[in-house]
Design an enzyme around this catalytic site. Structure first.
Site, PDB file in Angstrom:
ATOM      1  N   HIS A 217      11.754  -4.692   7.948  1.00  0.00           N
ATOM      2  CA  HIS A 217      10.953  -5.876   7.633  1.00  0.00           C
ATOM      3  C   HIS A 217      11.700  -6.763   6.642  1.00  0.00           C
ATOM      4  CE1 HIS A 217       9.799  -4.230   3.738  1.00  0.00           C
ATOM      5  NE2 HIS A 217       9.309  -3.144   4.316  1.00  0.00           N
TER       6      HIS A 217
ATOM      7  N   HIS B  75      13.321  -5.228   3.457  1.00  0.00           N
ATOM      8  CA  HIS B  75      14.611  -4.566   3.685  1.00  0.00           C
ATOM      9  C   HIS B  75      15.707  -5.610   3.857  1.00  0.00           C
ATOM     10  CE1 HIS B  75      11.836  -1.488   5.785  1.00  0.00           C
ATOM     11  NE2 HIS B  75      12.136  -1.008   4.591  1.00  0.00           N
TER      12      HIS B  75
ATOM     13  N   CYS C  80       2.968  12.651  -2.737  1.00  0.00           N
ATOM     14  CA  CYS C  80       2.660  11.454  -1.924  1.00  0.00           C
ATOM     15  C   CYS C  80       3.663  11.412  -0.788  1.00  0.00           C
ATOM     16  CB  CYS C  80       2.738  10.170  -2.763  1.00  0.00           C
ATOM     17  SG  CYS C  80       2.628   8.693  -1.717  1.00  0.00           S
TER      18      CYS C  80
ATOM     19  N   CYS D 116       5.816   8.137  -0.416  1.00  0.00           N
ATOM     20  CA  CYS D 116       6.849   8.052  -1.466  1.00  0.00           C
ATOM     21  C   CYS D 116       7.866   9.176  -1.317  1.00  0.00           C
ATOM     22  CB  CYS D 116       6.263   8.220  -2.863  1.00  0.00           C
ATOM     23  SG  CYS D 116       5.341   6.847  -3.485  1.00  0.00           S
TER      24      CYS D 116
ATOM     25  N   CYS E 213      -1.984   7.834  -5.272  1.00  0.00           N
ATOM     26  CA  CYS E 213      -0.597   7.457  -5.576  1.00  0.00           C
ATOM     27  C   CYS E 213      -0.584   6.058  -6.192  1.00  0.00           C
ATOM     28  CB  CYS E 213       0.225   7.454  -4.289  1.00  0.00           C
ATOM     29  SG  CYS E 213       1.747   6.509  -4.441  1.00  0.00           S
TER      30      CYS E 213
ATOM     31  N   HIS F  24       1.172   3.596  -3.409  1.00  0.00           N
ATOM     32  CA  HIS F  24       0.534   3.414  -2.098  1.00  0.00           C
ATOM     33  C   HIS F  24      -0.990   3.398  -2.153  1.00  0.00           C
ATOM     34  CE1 HIS F  24       4.643   4.628  -1.065  1.00  0.00           C
ATOM     35  NE2 HIS F  24       4.472   3.718  -0.125  1.00  0.00           N
TER      36      HIS F  24
ATOM     37  N   LYS G 210       2.786  -6.090  -2.721  1.00  0.00           N
ATOM     38  CA  LYS G 210       4.130  -5.731  -2.263  1.00  0.00           C
ATOM     39  C   LYS G 210       4.136  -5.745  -0.736  1.00  0.00           C
ATOM     40  CE  LYS G 210       7.449  -2.039  -1.998  1.00  0.00           C
ATOM     41  NZ  LYS G 210       7.544  -0.638  -1.660  1.00  0.00           N
TER      42      LYS G 210
ATOM     43  N   LYS H 137       6.038  -1.707   4.767  1.00  0.00           N
ATOM     44  CA  LYS H 137       5.538  -1.202   6.041  1.00  0.00           C
ATOM     45  C   LYS H 137       4.262  -0.391   5.851  1.00  0.00           C
ATOM     46  CE  LYS H 137       9.491   1.721   5.404  1.00  0.00           C
ATOM     47  NZ  LYS H 137      10.861   1.842   5.772  1.00  0.00           N
TER      48      LYS H 137
HETATM   49  O1  ME8 Z   1      12.795   4.018  -0.469  1.00  0.00           O
HETATM   50  N1  ME8 Z   1      10.349  -6.537  -1.476  1.00  0.00           N
HETATM   51  O2  ME8 Z   1      13.485   3.553   1.681  1.00  0.00           O
HETATM   52  P1  ME8 Z   1      12.542   2.340   2.120  1.00  0.00           P
HETATM   53  C1  ME8 Z   1      11.635  -6.361  -1.718  1.00  0.00           C
HETATM   54  N2  ME8 Z   1      14.721   5.834   1.839  1.00  0.00           N
HETATM   55  N3  ME8 Z   1      12.320  -5.305  -1.278  1.00  0.00           N
HETATM   56  C2  ME8 Z   1      11.677  -4.401  -0.552  1.00  0.00           C
HETATM   57  C3  ME8 Z   1      10.321  -4.518  -0.250  1.00  0.00           C
HETATM   58  C4  ME8 Z   1       9.639  -5.660  -0.751  1.00  0.00           C
HETATM   59  N4  ME8 Z   1       8.383  -5.904  -0.541  1.00  0.00           N
HETATM   60  N5  ME8 Z   1       9.958  -3.452   0.494  1.00  0.00           N
HETATM   61  C5  ME8 Z   1      11.067  -2.688   0.640  1.00  0.00           C
HETATM   62  C6  ME8 Z   1      13.448   4.267   0.523  1.00  0.00           C
HETATM   63  N6  ME8 Z   1      12.110  -3.258   0.010  1.00  0.00           N
HETATM   64  C7  ME8 Z   1      14.437   5.413   0.507  1.00  0.00           C
HETATM   65  C8  ME8 Z   1      15.691   4.955  -0.214  1.00  0.00           C
HETATM   66  S1  ME8 Z   1      18.167   5.387  -1.128  1.00  0.00           S
HETATM   67  C9  ME8 Z   1      19.110   6.736  -1.439  1.00  0.00           C
HETATM   68  C10 ME8 Z   1      16.727   6.018  -0.349  1.00  0.00           C
HETATM   69  C11 ME8 Z   1      13.480  -2.759  -0.081  1.00  0.00           C
HETATM   70  O3  ME8 Z   1      12.741   2.203   3.576  1.00  0.00           O
HETATM   71  C12 ME8 Z   1      13.845  -2.442  -1.523  1.00  0.00           C
HETATM   72  O4  ME8 Z   1      15.232  -2.543  -1.684  1.00  0.00           O
HETATM   73  O5  ME8 Z   1      11.172   2.530   1.609  1.00  0.00           O
HETATM   74  C13 ME8 Z   1      13.379  -1.000  -1.648  1.00  0.00           C
HETATM   75  O6  ME8 Z   1      13.979  -0.330  -2.740  1.00  0.00           O
HETATM   76  C14 ME8 Z   1      13.806  -0.454  -0.315  1.00  0.00           C
HETATM   77  O7  ME8 Z   1      13.572  -1.523   0.628  1.00  0.00           O
HETATM   78  C15 ME8 Z   1      13.025   0.797   0.081  1.00  0.00           C
HETATM   79  O8  ME8 Z   1      13.227   1.079   1.434  1.00  0.00           O
END
Ligand code: ME8
Length: 524
Positions: A25, A28, A133, A136, A150, A153, A314, A317
């Site tokens: 999304h 990301h 959670c 998370c 949580c 979430h 925020k 997904k």
């Molecule tokens: O946390 N605004 O993965 P994830 C800005 N797999 N950035 C956002 C966002 C938002 N609303 N939503 C997501 C994980 N992001 C783990 C990470 S790393 C070793 C493991 C971005 O798929 C932001 O950079 O939930 C956030 O930290 C990341 O997506 C989390 O992606």
């Protein structure tokens, strides 16, 4: 001066690796675009860049998402991982590697790194009971919960009891404090390596991590027996590592940890992580402690961004806001239009409101009216007053000082991972040039040296600003570059030399093409 400013130095930049329980999304895309733009800037500086992104494929959340879809976890992970890879391709993301945590190279690196921590006495067996959670993939203590839910979430946690291996996080309190305190916004020497690196930027997030450490660190459970979808613990194969302790290691895997030590040693000191504030605790506290436990130094530099908010919430997904996909926005604004608006509208660090109107505004004001308009206007006047041949700039042009100032500001901003500020400086130069033309009115001048100087100056700004804008709008700048008759590619230019005044040689054919960014009119 940071180590990253030494030309030709190694520079590693990473994004978080994204969970494959759902599709990419805009949040990301924001993180990945910032990393991409910074990677592109460093390539312009002549640095040897390694840009890593990928997908995080283990854990309960993924196992359940696969079950819900009636798929094996790996099949599910492969499908979603491909969606991330194709989205990044569509967005012109210039990553050098794409890591999947289900790859054998990663399993090998995780086992090698955590075996070292175990051998060093930092991992021990015990029983764990706690509230988990699943979205998370993290345990919470009672105090963290909000009405039993949580805090991120806002949904119920699950009570779990397990025989686990524990990581002695508490043993690293002093070392972590020293690492975090040793850094400062001006670029103090944080890791004792003499490289003058910061631990976490912006500084507010460094303080937040320091707060977590000062509150007191408990040891953390790092393995599970209740699930099988993970990397097996090498010394006790009834266990798999809990997903975060496998995921963080991806950054080491991709640089050759456990497989090619020479390569790893070469790149490791240059690592910069881009991440959102939601995963600061893992990157700013657990990850450096894991590295310390395995005897690996120096520690990476963290660049933390805030959330994009939609209606104050925020965008994520799990929050159900997948309604806005990067594909749709690219459909409306083009790849460079979307890239530019994401980078320009949301400064790196604080939370920021995301809106469609904001993208329209950035597109029309900056791309259509300022950059696109300058290129068209200059080409038209050169056609009418200079026979279609672009003249060289004047050595003493007032614009040369504006260009030098803008370049210095942009370079500082890119170096501190502030793409929005860097683009702000770049567009100030473009606006000043439009104003300069409005003032000089070259279209009213007779052909001759006076109009030649004005148009040469404007062409020179287009050349310099196109290089400066290229990390954000890599395709559009190549179009402008060709239109003003320059050879080669913008991406082949090397800074800072290429930003020096006087690089436009003159005598080049200037073409009038279609508008590069036709004004966007939202359909009613
Ligand atoms: O946390 N605004 O993965 P994830 C800005 N797999 N950035 C956002 C966002 C938002 N609303 N939503 C997501 C994980 N992001 C783990 C990470 S790393 C070793 C493991 C971005 O798929 C932001 O950079 O939930 C956030 O930290 C990341 O997506 C989390 O992606």
């Amino acid at each position: 001066m940071s180590s990253t400013e030494i030309p030709g130095s190694k520079f590693v930049i990473t994004t978080p690796i994204y969970y494959v329980n759902d599709v990419p999304h805009v949040g990301h895309a924001y993180a990945t675009l910032n990393a991409d733009a910074v990677a592109r800037w460093h390539r312009l500086l002549g640095d040897d860049v390694f840009f890593l992104t990928g997908t995080d494929e283990h854990g309960l959340k993924i196992q359940r998402a696969a079950e819900d879809g009636g798929l094996e976890p790996l099949e599910h992970a492969t499908r979603t991982s491909e969606r991330f890879a194709s989205t990044w391709k569509m967005l012109n993301i210039s990553n050098d590697d794409f890591i999947r945590t289900t790859e054998p190279r990663h399993h090998q690196a995780v086992q090698a790194l955590l075996q070292k921590a175990y051998d060093n006495g930092y991992i021990y067996a015990d029983t764990y009971e706690g509230d988990y959670c699943v979205p998370c993939e993290a345990y919470y203590v009672e105090d963290d919960l909000v009405d039993g839910n949580c805090p991120i979430h806002k949904r119920p946690v699950e009570h779990m009891v397990e025989d686990n291996y524990f990581f002695k996080l508490s043993a690293f309190t002093d070392q972590l404090t020293a690492w975090l305190e040793g850094s400062d916004a001006e670029g103090g020497d944080t890791d004792g390596s003499g490289s003058g690196r910061n631990s976490i930027r912006p500084t507010g997030y460094r303080n937040e991590a320091l707060g977590i450490v000062r509150q007191g660190l408990d040891d953390v459970s790092i393995t599970r027996t209740s699930i099988s979808w993970g990397v097996p613990v090498p010394w006790d194969t009834d266990h798999v590592f809990y997903v975060w302790y496998d995921a963080l290691i991806n950054y080491a895997t991709a640089l050759g940890f456990g497989a090619d030590e020479e390569r790893f040693d070469e790149w490791w000191p240059a690592v910069h992580h881009i991440l959102g504030k939601d995963i600061l605790r893992f990157h700013g506290v657990y990850w450096p402690a894991m590295l310390m436990a395995a005897g690996i130094e120096p520690l990476p530099e963290l660049h933390v961004h805030g959330f994009l908010l939609l209606g104050g919430e925020k965008m994520s997904k799990t929050g159900g806001l997948t309604a806005i996909t990067p594909e749709e926005l690219v459909g409306d604004f083009g790849v460079d239009g979307f890239r530019y608006a994401m980078l320009r509208n949301h400064s790196f660090g604080p939370d920021s409101d995301f809106s469609y109107e904001g993208i329209v505004e950035a597109f029309n004001t900056d791309l259509a009216n300022t950059y696109g308009n300058l290129v068209s206007r200059v080409a038209t006047v050169v056609g009418k007053k200079c026979g279609g041949v672009g003249p060289a700039p004047a050595a003493d042009a007032s614009l040369s000082a504006a260009a030098a100032t803008a370049y210095a500001e942009a370079a500082t901003a890119w170096d501190s991972v502030q793409p929005s500020a860097a683009l702000d400086a770049t567009w100030r130069l473009l606006r000043e040039t439009n104003e300069y033309l409005a003032e000089m009115e070259p279209w009213k001048m007779d052909p001759g040296p006076e109009v030649d100087a004005v148009m040469g100056n404007a062409l020179e700004v287009i050349r310099i600003a196109s290089i400066m804008a290229s990390p954000a709008i890599p395709e559009a700048v190549e179009v402008a570059w060709k239109r003003i008759g320059l050879d080669g590619l913008v991406s082949e230019q090397r800074l800072p030399a290429a930003a020096g005044w006087g690089g436009y040689p003159g005598g080049l054919d200037v073409a009038i093409g279609d508008p590069m960014f036709p004004r966007f009119k939202p359909s009613a």
